[in-house]
Write a protein that holds these residues in place. Structure first.
Motif, PDB file in Angstrom:
ATOM      1  N   VAL A 108       0.783  -1.084   0.107  1.00 39.57           N
ATOM      2  CA  VAL A 108      -0.075  -0.134  -0.218  1.00 39.57           C
ATOM      3  C   VAL A 108       0.818   1.087  -0.120  1.00 39.57           C
ATOM      4  O   VAL A 108       1.821   1.519   0.858  1.00 39.57           O
ATOM      5  CB  VAL A 108      -0.848  -0.074   1.185  1.00 39.57           C
ATOM      6  CG1 VAL A 108      -1.676   1.153   1.143  1.00 39.57           C
ATOM      7  CG2 VAL A 108      -1.709  -1.111   1.250  1.00 39.57           C
ATOM      8  N   PRO A 109       0.573   2.256  -0.860  1.00 37.45           N
ATOM      9  CA  PRO A 109       1.298   3.446  -0.760  1.00 37.45           C
ATOM     10  C   PRO A 109       1.144   4.201   0.660  1.00 37.45           C
ATOM     11  O   PRO A 109      -0.425   4.292   0.919  1.00 37.45           O
ATOM     12  CB  PRO A 109       1.008   4.283  -1.901  1.00 37.45           C
ATOM     13  CG  PRO A 109       0.328   3.281  -2.919  1.00 37.45           C
ATOM     14  CD  PRO A 109      -0.298   2.115  -2.061  1.00 37.45           C
ATOM     15  N   ILE A 110       1.906   4.525   1.268  1.00 39.87           N
ATOM     16  CA  ILE A 110       1.835   5.344   2.730  1.00 39.87           C
ATOM     17  C   ILE A 110       2.495   6.550   2.568  1.00 39.87           C
ATOM     18  O   ILE A 110       3.861   6.753   2.278  1.00 39.87           O
ATOM     19  CB  ILE A 110       2.234   4.495   3.636  1.00 39.87           C
ATOM     20  CG1 ILE A 110       1.500   3.102   3.566  1.00 39.87           C
ATOM     21  CG2 ILE A 110       2.148   4.950   4.953  1.00 39.87           C
ATOM     22  CD1 ILE A 110       2.307   2.233   4.513  1.00 39.87           C
ATOM     23  N   ILE A 111       1.897   7.625   2.996  1.00 39.81           N
ATOM     24  CA  ILE A 111       2.473   8.981   3.115  1.00 39.81           C
ATOM     25  C   ILE A 111       2.698   9.196   4.412  1.00 39.81           C
ATOM     26  O   ILE A 111       1.814   8.972   5.327  1.00 39.81           O
ATOM     27  CB  ILE A 111       1.633  10.231   2.362  1.00 39.81           C
ATOM     28  CG1 ILE A 111       1.404   9.869   0.730  1.00 39.81           C
ATOM     29  CG2 ILE A 111       2.128  11.374   2.675  1.00 39.81           C
ATOM     30  CD1 ILE A 111       0.248  10.536   0.332  1.00 39.81           C
ATOM     31  N   PHE A 171      -2.624   6.016   4.226  1.00 41.80           N
ATOM     32  CA  PHE A 171      -2.767   4.708   3.508  1.00 41.80           C
ATOM     33  C   PHE A 171      -3.660   5.045   2.270  1.00 41.80           C
ATOM     34  O   PHE A 171      -4.929   5.146   2.231  1.00 41.80           O
ATOM     35  CB  PHE A 171      -3.412   3.553   4.172  1.00 41.80           C
ATOM     36  CG  PHE A 171      -2.301   2.818   5.003  1.00 41.80           C
ATOM     37  CD1 PHE A 171      -1.906   1.795   5.021  1.00 41.80           C
ATOM     38  CD2 PHE A 171      -2.043   3.692   6.451  1.00 41.80           C
ATOM     39  CE1 PHE A 171      -0.905   1.312   6.013  1.00 41.80           C
ATOM     40  CE2 PHE A 171      -1.203   3.093   7.351  1.00 41.80           C
ATOM     41  CZ  PHE A 171      -0.818   1.927   7.122  1.00 41.80           C
ATOM     42  N   LEU A 172      -3.064   5.210   1.064  1.00 41.95           N
ATOM     43  CA  LEU A 172      -3.675   5.372  -0.126  1.00 41.95           C
ATOM     44  C   LEU A 172      -4.626   4.118  -0.675  1.00 41.95           C
ATOM     45  O   LEU A 172      -4.053   3.097  -0.871  1.00 41.95           O
ATOM     46  CB  LEU A 172      -2.924   5.936  -1.314  1.00 41.95           C
ATOM     47  CG  LEU A 172      -2.195   7.311  -1.157  1.00 41.95           C
ATOM     48  CD1 LEU A 172      -1.360   7.735  -2.046  1.00 41.95           C
ATOM     49  CD2 LEU A 172      -3.386   8.351  -0.637  1.00 41.95           C
ATOM     50  N   ARG A 226       6.442   4.060  -1.346  1.00 39.85           N
ATOM     51  CA  ARG A 226       6.087   4.661  -2.741  1.00 39.85           C
ATOM     52  C   ARG A 226       5.219   3.957  -3.699  1.00 39.85           C
ATOM     53  O   ARG A 226       5.246   2.532  -3.723  1.00 39.85           O
ATOM     54  CB  ARG A 226       7.446   4.913  -3.473  1.00 39.85           C
ATOM     55  CG  ARG A 226       8.111   6.048  -3.107  1.00 39.85           C
ATOM     56  CD  ARG A 226       9.486   6.297  -3.986  1.00 39.85           C
ATOM     57  NE  ARG A 226      10.215   7.404  -3.368  1.00 39.85           N
ATOM     58  CZ  ARG A 226      11.180   7.169  -2.680  1.00 39.85           C
ATOM     59  NH1 ARG A 226      11.373   6.218  -1.830  1.00 39.85           N
ATOM     60  NH2 ARG A 226      11.922   8.301  -2.158  1.00 39.85           N
ATOM     61  N   PRO A 227       4.357   4.652  -4.246  1.00 39.40           N
ATOM     62  CA  PRO A 227       3.308   3.886  -5.387  1.00 39.40           C
ATOM     63  C   PRO A 227       4.206   3.349  -6.410  1.00 39.40           C
ATOM     64  O   PRO A 227       5.331   3.906  -6.600  1.00 39.40           O
ATOM     65  CB  PRO A 227       2.369   4.991  -5.868  1.00 39.40           C
ATOM     66  CG  PRO A 227       3.178   6.245  -5.762  1.00 39.40           C
ATOM     67  CD  PRO A 227       4.149   6.023  -4.372  1.00 39.40           C
ATOM     68  N   GLN A 228       3.815   2.224  -6.901  1.00 41.77           N
ATOM     69  CA  GLN A 228       4.838   1.679  -8.054  1.00 41.77           C
ATOM     70  C   GLN A 228       3.908   1.600  -9.369  1.00 41.77           C
ATOM     71  O   GLN A 228       2.832   1.678  -9.219  1.00 41.77           O
ATOM     72  CB  GLN A 228       5.251   0.311  -7.741  1.00 41.77           C
ATOM     73  CG  GLN A 228       5.899  -0.022  -6.652  1.00 41.77           C
ATOM     74  CD  GLN A 228       7.342   0.880  -6.846  1.00 41.77           C
ATOM     75  OE1 GLN A 228       7.817   0.781  -7.695  1.00 41.77           O
ATOM     76  NE2 GLN A 228       7.776   1.509  -5.862  1.00 41.77           N
ATOM     77  N   LEU A 249      -4.244  -0.053  -6.467  1.00 42.48           N
ATOM     78  CA  LEU A 249      -4.378   0.347  -5.044  1.00 42.48           C
ATOM     79  C   LEU A 249      -5.255  -0.838  -4.422  1.00 42.48           C
ATOM     80  O   LEU A 249      -6.269  -1.168  -5.126  1.00 42.48           O
ATOM     81  CB  LEU A 249      -4.857   1.834  -5.184  1.00 42.48           C
ATOM     82  CG  LEU A 249      -4.087   2.877  -5.360  1.00 42.48           C
ATOM     83  CD1 LEU A 249      -5.108   3.952  -5.283  1.00 42.48           C
ATOM     84  CD2 LEU A 249      -3.009   2.973  -4.511  1.00 42.48           C
ATOM     85  N   PRO A 250      -5.165  -1.094  -3.024  1.00 42.33           N
ATOM     86  CA  PRO A 250      -5.844  -1.949  -2.194  1.00 42.33           C
ATOM     87  C   PRO A 250      -7.346  -1.335  -2.292  1.00 42.33           C
ATOM     88  O   PRO A 250      -7.473  -0.280  -2.036  1.00 42.33           O
ATOM     89  CB  PRO A 250      -5.174  -2.187  -0.894  1.00 42.33           C
ATOM     90  CG  PRO A 250      -4.472  -0.960  -0.764  1.00 42.33           C
ATOM     91  CD  PRO A 250      -4.012  -0.530  -2.189  1.00 42.33           C
ATOM     92  N   PRO A 251      -8.272  -2.409  -1.923  1.00 42.43           N
ATOM     93  CA  PRO A 251      -9.603  -1.703  -1.700  1.00 42.43           C
ATOM     94  C   PRO A 251      -9.703  -1.057  -0.269  1.00 42.43           C
ATOM     95  O   PRO A 251      -8.994  -1.449   0.623  1.00 42.43           O
ATOM     96  CB  PRO A 251     -10.429  -2.986  -1.680  1.00 42.43           C
ATOM     97  CG  PRO A 251      -9.755  -3.933  -2.635  1.00 42.43           C
ATOM     98  CD  PRO A 251      -8.196  -3.735  -2.223  1.00 42.43           C
TER      99      PRO A 251
END
Length: 160
Positions: free
Chosen positions: A72-75, A86-87, A133-135, A140-142
Motif C-alpha cells: 500500500v502506498p503510505i505517506i 494509506f492510499l 512509494r506507489p509503483q 491500489l488495495p480496496p
C-alpha cells in the motif's frame, strides 16, 4: 591505500508541473497544483481514497498487509506523533459497526473531494514523505481491505 568512492550525481528536484504529470500519467491520479506554494495535491474520492492513522497503528496495519502480500502506498505526515496516510481505492459501503470500530480506534478519513499533499518522489528525510512509494501499474488495495486490516490490528484478540 586510497579508496575512491564515486557518488551518484545529485538529482535535480522535480518541479511541481513534472510531479503532477508523473502522478497523472503513471498512476492516473487526479492531482492539482497549489498556485501559491507549488505543492501537488491528490484529490480524494473518485479514483483514490485514504485512511489516516497514527504511526504506531499504521506500522501494525502495514505489517499485517505485508504479511498478506499487499503493498500500500503510505505517506508520512510529520507531527507528534506522525500520521500515516494509506492510499486506497475509493471507499465503499460498510456496516455502521465497522465505521464505529474505525472511530473507536482513531482511524480517520477525509471527506470526498478533500485533498492530501503528495510528497516529492525524491524526498526521504523531511516534511511530508513516502514511507511506501506507489509503483507504476500498481493497483491500489480496496478501501475495505485496509479498513479491515486496521480493525484487525486494533483488536485485542487479533480477530473480529
Amino acid at each position: 591505500m586510497t579508496a575512491v568512492i564515486d557518488a551518484p550525481p545529485a538529482q535535480p528536484e522535480q518541479q511541481p508541473g513534472q510531479r503532477v504529470r508523473n502522478y497523472r500519467d503513471v498512476f492516473a491520479w487526479p492531482t492539482t497544483i497549489d498556485s501559491v506554494s507549488g505543492d501537488v495535491y491528490l484529490q480524494l474520492g473518485t479514483t483514490v481514497d485514504a485512511l489516516i492513522m497514527r504511526a504506531g497503528s499504521g506500522a501494525e496495519v502495514n505489517n499485517f498487509l505485508a504479511r498478506h502480500m499487499l503493498r500500500v502506498p503510505i505517506i508520512v505526515v510529520p507531527g507528534d506523533p506522525n500520521d500515516w496516510i494509506f492510499l486506497t481505492q475509493p471507499r465503499t459501503t460498510m456496516r455502521m459497526s465497522s465505521w464505529g470500530d474505525l472511530v473507536r480506534t482513531q482511524i480517520g478519513w477525509k471527506r470526498r473531494g478533500d485533498a492530501v499533499l503528495l510528497p516529492a518522489s525524491d524526498n526521504v528525510t523531511e516534511g511530508v514523505r513516502w514511507l511506501e512509494r506507489p509503483q507504476p501499474h500498481m493497483t491500489l488495495p480496496p478501501w475495505t481491505t485496509v479498513a479491515d486490516a486496521a480493525r484487525w490490528a486494533s483488536s485485542p484478540c487479533g480477530t473480529w
